[in-house]
Design a protein around this motif. Structure first.
Motif, mmCIF file in Angstrom:
data_model
loop_
_atom_site.group_PDB
_atom_site.id
_atom_site.type_symbol
_atom_site.label_atom_id
_atom_site.label_comp_id
_atom_site.label_asym_id
_atom_site.label_seq_id
_atom_site.Cartn_x
_atom_site.Cartn_y
_atom_site.Cartn_z
ATOM 1 N N VAL A 265 0.753 -1.147 0.122
ATOM 2 C CA VAL A 265 -0.169 -0.111 0.183
ATOM 3 C C VAL A 265 0.715 1.172 -0.008
ATOM 4 C CG1 VAL A 265 -1.419 1.164 1.571
ATOM 5 C CG2 VAL A 265 -1.874 -1.116 1.011
ATOM 6 N N MET A 266 1.841 1.144 0.623
ATOM 7 C CA MET A 266 2.982 2.353 0.813
ATOM 8 C C MET A 266 3.368 2.786 -0.513
ATOM 9 S SD MET A 266 2.245 3.574 3.672
ATOM 10 C CE MET A 266 3.651 4.748 4.054
ATOM 11 N N GLN A 267 3.530 1.629 -1.669
ATOM 12 C CA GLN A 267 3.985 1.973 -3.022
ATOM 13 C C GLN A 267 2.867 2.300 -3.756
ATOM 14 O OE1 GLN A 267 6.094 -1.707 -3.812
ATOM 15 N NE2 GLN A 267 7.363 -1.452 -2.348
ATOM 16 N N SER A 268 1.620 2.631 -3.378
ATOM 17 C CA SER A 268 0.423 2.768 -4.021
ATOM 18 C C SER A 268 0.339 4.219 -4.241
ATOM 19 C CB SER A 268 -0.834 2.479 -3.388
ATOM 20 O OG SER A 268 -2.039 3.006 -3.919
ATOM 21 N N PRO A 269 -0.271 4.920 -5.421
ATOM 22 C CA PRO A 269 -0.165 6.286 -5.780
ATOM 23 C C PRO A 269 -1.421 6.958 -5.094
ATOM 24 C CG PRO A 269 -0.905 5.062 -7.537
ATOM 25 C CD PRO A 269 -0.607 4.150 -6.640
ATOM 26 N N VAL A 270 -2.301 6.057 -4.340
ATOM 27 C CA VAL A 270 -3.266 6.454 -3.481
ATOM 28 C C VAL A 270 -3.093 7.065 -1.964
ATOM 29 C CG1 VAL A 270 -5.785 5.964 -2.882
ATOM 30 C CG2 VAL A 270 -4.831 4.911 -4.675
ATOM 31 N N ASN A 271 -3.123 8.277 -1.802
ATOM 32 C CA ASN A 271 -2.754 8.975 -0.774
ATOM 33 C C ASN A 271 -3.557 8.373 0.650
ATOM 34 O OD1 ASN A 271 -0.471 10.315 -1.547
ATOM 35 N ND2 ASN A 271 -1.524 11.978 -2.435
ATOM 36 N N GLU A 272 -4.933 8.340 0.191
ATOM 37 C CA GLU A 272 -5.830 7.778 1.284
ATOM 38 C C GLU A 272 -5.453 6.674 2.033
ATOM 39 O OE1 GLU A 272 -7.811 10.971 -1.007
ATOM 40 O OE2 GLU A 272 -6.766 9.286 -1.613
ATOM 41 N N LEU A 273 -4.992 5.583 1.105
ATOM 42 C CA LEU A 273 -4.650 4.294 1.447
ATOM 43 C C LEU A 273 -3.293 4.154 2.283
ATOM 44 C CD1 LEU A 273 -5.290 1.804 -1.667
ATOM 45 C CD2 LEU A 273 -6.307 1.719 0.586
ATOM 46 N N LYS A 274 -2.319 5.279 1.845
ATOM 47 C CA LYS A 274 -1.048 5.554 2.682
ATOM 48 C C LYS A 274 -1.200 5.906 3.865
ATOM 49 C CE LYS A 274 1.861 6.290 -1.460
ATOM 50 N NZ LYS A 274 2.475 7.326 -2.027
ATOM 51 N N THR A 275 -2.069 6.827 4.051
ATOM 52 C CA THR A 275 -2.726 7.407 5.369
ATOM 53 C C THR A 275 -3.328 6.410 6.357
ATOM 54 O OG1 THR A 275 -3.116 9.630 4.502
ATOM 55 C CG2 THR A 275 -3.974 9.066 6.705
ATOM 56 N N PHE A 276 -4.221 5.669 5.758
ATOM 57 C CA PHE A 276 -4.920 4.490 6.285
ATOM 58 C C PHE A 276 -3.755 3.471 6.819
ATOM 59 C CE2 PHE A 276 -6.744 0.334 6.418
ATOM 60 C CZ PHE A 276 -7.643 0.356 7.356
ATOM 61 N N ALA A 277 -2.602 3.217 5.883
ATOM 62 C CA ALA A 277 -1.703 2.143 6.323
ATOM 63 C C ALA A 277 -0.797 2.793 7.341
ATOM 64 C CB ALA A 277 -0.898 1.814 5.270
ATOM 65 N N ARG A 278 -0.416 3.938 7.655
ATOM 66 C CA ARG A 278 0.305 4.606 8.535
ATOM 67 C C ARG A 278 -0.364 4.769 10.002
ATOM 68 N NH1 ARG A 278 0.792 9.280 5.283
ATOM 69 N NH2 ARG A 278 2.302 8.772 3.581
ATOM 70 N N GLY A 279 -1.872 4.960 10.066
ATOM 71 C CA GLY A 279 -2.528 4.462 10.914
ATOM 72 C C GLY A 279 -2.567 3.162 11.687
#
Length: 83
Positions: free
Chosen positions: A16-30
């Motif tokens: 997910v961290m390699q995904s271009p979708v910022n919302e998914l990255k934020t969710f993964a960081r959470g």
């Protein structure tokens, strides 16, 4: 994740961290902020669903009775299952 395979969580987060979708990255960081708890929830067979259901029922009855009665009536309704 639907199959509760917590061992795959770290790999999923890295993907997910390699995904271009910022919302998914934020969710993964959470998820990473409390990684062990999330992994346990996806690995262990226990669930707090029953507890959450009882809390939801209590809150629903409490909202229905707001401003009408006190704690004693709320207690009776919960015990008798009239919610």
């Amino acid at each position: 994740m639907e199959d509760k395979k917590g061992v795959l969580l770290n790999k999923w987060i890295q993907k997910v961290m390699q995904s271009p979708v910022n919302e998914l990255k934020t969710f993964a960081r959470g998820l990473m902020s409390d990684f062990h708890a999330v992994k346990s929830a996806l690995t262990l067979p226990w669930s707090n669903g029953q507890v959450e259901g009882q809390i939801n029922k209590l809150k629903t009855v409490k909202r229905q009775m707001y401003g009408r009665a006190g704690f004693n009536l709320l207690r009776k309704r919960m015990i008798l299952g009239a919610g």
